[in-house]
Scaffold this active site. Sequence first.
Site, PDB file in Angstrom:
ATOM      1  CB  SER A  77      24.249  26.879  46.185  1.00 58.76           C
ATOM      2  OG  SER A  77      25.097  25.959  46.846  1.00 58.76           O
ATOM      3  CG  HIS A 103      30.013  24.949  48.679  1.00 59.16           C
ATOM      4  ND1 HIS A 103      30.375  25.655  47.557  1.00 59.16           N
ATOM      5  CD2 HIS A 103      30.787  23.841  48.671  1.00 59.16           C
ATOM      6  CE1 HIS A 103      31.325  25.003  46.911  1.00 59.16           C
ATOM      7  NE2 HIS A 103      31.581  23.885  47.550  1.00 59.16           N
TER       8      HIS A 103
END
Length: 381
Positions: free
Chosen positions: A276, A278
Amino acid sequence: MDLDLDFPAVSDLRARARRRIPHFAFEYLDSATGRELQAVRNRERLDSVLFMPEILPGKVAPDFTTRFMGEEFARPFGIAPLGMSGLMWPGAEAILARFAAKLGIPYGLSTVATRLPEDIGPLTKGRGWFQLYCPADPGIRRDMLRRARESGFTKLILTVDVPDDSRRERQRRAKLTLPPRITPRVVWELLTHPEWSLRTAQVGQPRLRLPESYLDKAKALSSLAHAGHIIRGAPDWDTLAALREEWQGHLLIKGVMDPEAAKRLVAAGADAIWVSNHSGRQFEAGPAAIDALPRVRAAVGPDVPLIFDSGVSSGLDILRALALGADFVMLGRAWHYAVAALAEKGPPHLAHILTDDMRLNMAQMGAHRLSDLPSRLLTRP
């Protein structure tokens, strides 16, 4: 209202959510950092992942039941933790947790949610994952872990891609504070979004209740020094080692983009790696998460559980991530667009959108099982 005709895509839920919630809440949910180039990059690189369609595939009726880390889930996707979830729609944490338990998918609760783990954990019926922003005080950290465990959360998510704040300029321009300061602009927002305001009055102001439970209540908090920031530490590899000893269940490490770091995390005791960036909210100059995914898979090998998020906005995006090495996909913004747009009707409608999109695209590819997806890849990031 026919939801499938009125809101056939996540983009439609986003548009309705924008109309139904105050500007400061939408900007928090929707924004990235800087000029938002990493969020754009996430979208562009996901779109670059193509599949070869198939002809005459026969009946395609995939089973989306997914076994992941020793548990069976109804879908290969879940609800990612999102800070200040209850700001986007009053009671969002409870709505999403109940829905996750009903469908049989995981629900992630953030340290900086607006509800306590004691309130939300029992609603997840064992499907709850607790996401930790690691506080500097080890005593507070251990107590948070105790509370999460006793509340029924079965997996711990350590988020490692937030070493410090990001500026998130859109959020700042919206003058977001928590709780909202009563200014003429805020009053206008509340008056022009009556359902959000009435529901907020019923459930209480959105506050970071878990962090606040460890603070001196008399301490004045500014918008840039709220409880979540005050208790947040700067975790390092020693912190990870301590956390591995303190949490006896599965430990998921979220925010990993570097293949070498992923290998080191596995060696340090991580049970799963969560690829990820974010969703572009922390660092504008990094790579697209989907580009990192196959590299991390190659680094850790075929047996380490991999989770993916960042920029996912359709069932096709979920298929893209699964084809490139993810075992499971989490979405954050999309679920909150859904609940803000349609309240309790939002999550089941979004699950329908994602599931139907996956099924129909697999039919186009002639992919009868999720395991068929890699063989249909035409291009890779």
